[in-house]
Motif scaffolding. Sequence first.
Motif, PDB file in Angstrom:
ATOM      1  N   SER A   1      11.593  -4.607  -3.914  1.00  0.00           N
ATOM      2  CA  SER A   1      12.066  -3.276  -3.519  1.00  0.00           C
ATOM      3  C   SER A   1      11.360  -2.745  -2.277  1.00  0.00           C
ATOM      4  O   SER A   1      11.886  -1.861  -1.595  1.00  0.00           O
ATOM      5  CB  SER A   1      11.885  -2.290  -4.679  1.00  0.00           C
ATOM      6  N   VAL A   2      10.163  -3.261  -1.963  1.00  0.00           N
ATOM      7  CA  VAL A   2       9.418  -2.750  -0.808  1.00  0.00           C
ATOM      8  C   VAL A   2       9.135  -3.826   0.224  1.00  0.00           C
ATOM      9  O   VAL A   2       8.480  -3.558   1.233  1.00  0.00           O
ATOM     10  CB  VAL A   2       8.071  -2.119  -1.266  1.00  0.00           C
ATOM     11  N   TRP A   3       9.630  -5.033  -0.007  1.00  0.00           N
ATOM     12  CA  TRP A   3       9.254  -6.171   0.844  1.00  0.00           C
ATOM     13  C   TRP A   3       9.550  -5.934   2.319  1.00  0.00           C
ATOM     14  O   TRP A   3       8.720  -6.196   3.190  1.00  0.00           O
ATOM     15  CB  TRP A   3       9.968  -7.413   0.345  1.00  0.00           C
ATOM     16  N   GLN A   4      10.726  -5.424   2.613  1.00  0.00           N
ATOM     17  CA  GLN A   4      11.118  -5.231   4.008  1.00  0.00           C
ATOM     18  C   GLN A   4      10.365  -4.094   4.676  1.00  0.00           C
ATOM     19  O   GLN A   4      10.276  -4.042   5.910  1.00  0.00           O
ATOM     20  CB  GLN A   4      12.635  -4.972   4.092  1.00  0.00           C
ATOM     21  N   ALA A   5       9.802  -3.201   3.862  1.00  0.00           N
ATOM     22  CA  ALA A   5       9.109  -2.036   4.429  1.00  0.00           C
ATOM     23  C   ALA A   5       7.612  -2.249   4.587  1.00  0.00           C
ATOM     24  O   ALA A   5       6.915  -1.386   5.127  1.00  0.00           O
ATOM     25  CB  ALA A   5       9.350  -0.819   3.541  1.00  0.00           C
ATOM     26  N   VAL A   6       7.099  -3.392   4.140  1.00  0.00           N
ATOM     27  CA  VAL A   6       5.661  -3.642   4.214  1.00  0.00           C
ATOM     28  C   VAL A   6       5.236  -3.788   5.674  1.00  0.00           C
ATOM     29  O   VAL A   6       5.822  -4.567   6.432  1.00  0.00           O
ATOM     30  CB  VAL A   6       5.279  -4.908   3.414  1.00  0.00           C
ATOM     31  N   ASP A   7       4.225  -3.015   6.056  1.00  0.00           N
ATOM     32  CA  ASP A   7       3.734  -3.072   7.430  1.00  0.00           C
ATOM     33  C   ASP A   7       2.920  -4.341   7.669  1.00  0.00           C
ATOM     34  O   ASP A   7       2.495  -5.016   6.732  1.00  0.00           O
ATOM     35  CB  ASP A   7       2.848  -1.855   7.718  1.00  0.00           C
TER      36      ASP A   7
ATOM     37  N   GLN B   1       3.939  -0.280  -3.790  1.00  0.00           N
ATOM     38  CA  GLN B   1       3.335  -0.361  -2.465  1.00  0.00           C
ATOM     39  C   GLN B   1       2.393  -1.552  -2.371  1.00  0.00           C
ATOM     40  O   GLN B   1       1.810  -1.987  -3.362  1.00  0.00           O
ATOM     41  CB  GLN B   1       2.588   0.921  -2.115  1.00  0.00           C
TER      42      GLN B   1
END
Length: 248
Positions: free
Chosen positions: A25-31, A56
């Motif tokens: 769910s957060v993979w693409q948003a990880v900096d 996160q």
Amino acid sequence: MTLAQTLPTKADEAWRYADLKAVESVWQAVDMPESVVVAAGQSEQKTLILETGEAQIRQLHIVLEEGARVDVACLAAAPGYGRVEIDIDVASGAHFEMGGAIVGADDQTLEIVTRVNHHAPDATSNQVVRSVLAGKATGSFLGKIDIARDAQRIDAEQSVKSMLLNRGATANAKPELEIYADDVKCAHGATVGELDKQALFYMASRGLDPVTAKRLMLHAFVADAFVDVDGETSAVEEQALAALEALL
């Protein structure tokens, strides 16, 4: 430990305990990993706190130059899935100190993952992690120490202790040493247990009610993670204790 382009699977040892649905769910948003270079002979302090957000991942890559020191205080207490990754390269004469706390309840999955690369001689590292888990929470520490062939006279330690408040909670500890040098001092230890009933009985015999006795023991247990960390750790410790209060 840089994130790969494809989603991890349970076949990847570093992700075997992760909540992969939350990761997706957060993979693409990880900096990109935060990068820190501590110059030769200098000292720095870093804090990593996960206490908000349903899922996160925080990553930190540290380079310690010759004779440098870094002290890292981290807390994983996110309400859903939280993962802290620290990858560090330690030069000759440098020191890495880390204190970490995992505090979880309900269905939380919380992780601290470290990789310490000792590639030069006469360096030291110390990692202390304390976990308190209730409900059906899962807390994991995966810590790898790599010591290269030329990295002689290394002194590296890991101490991982977990306290389970409910039988439905799960603690995973995977300390790992990969040593190619022959003149080193390395130690790691991992324990999982419950509150000491004899200690609770002793405190009750001294007039403390059970709730207060339990609180004091758990506070001391978590605070132990930050004893050797230099710099301003009070904020991290206070937030760890606040998360702990929610479990009691």
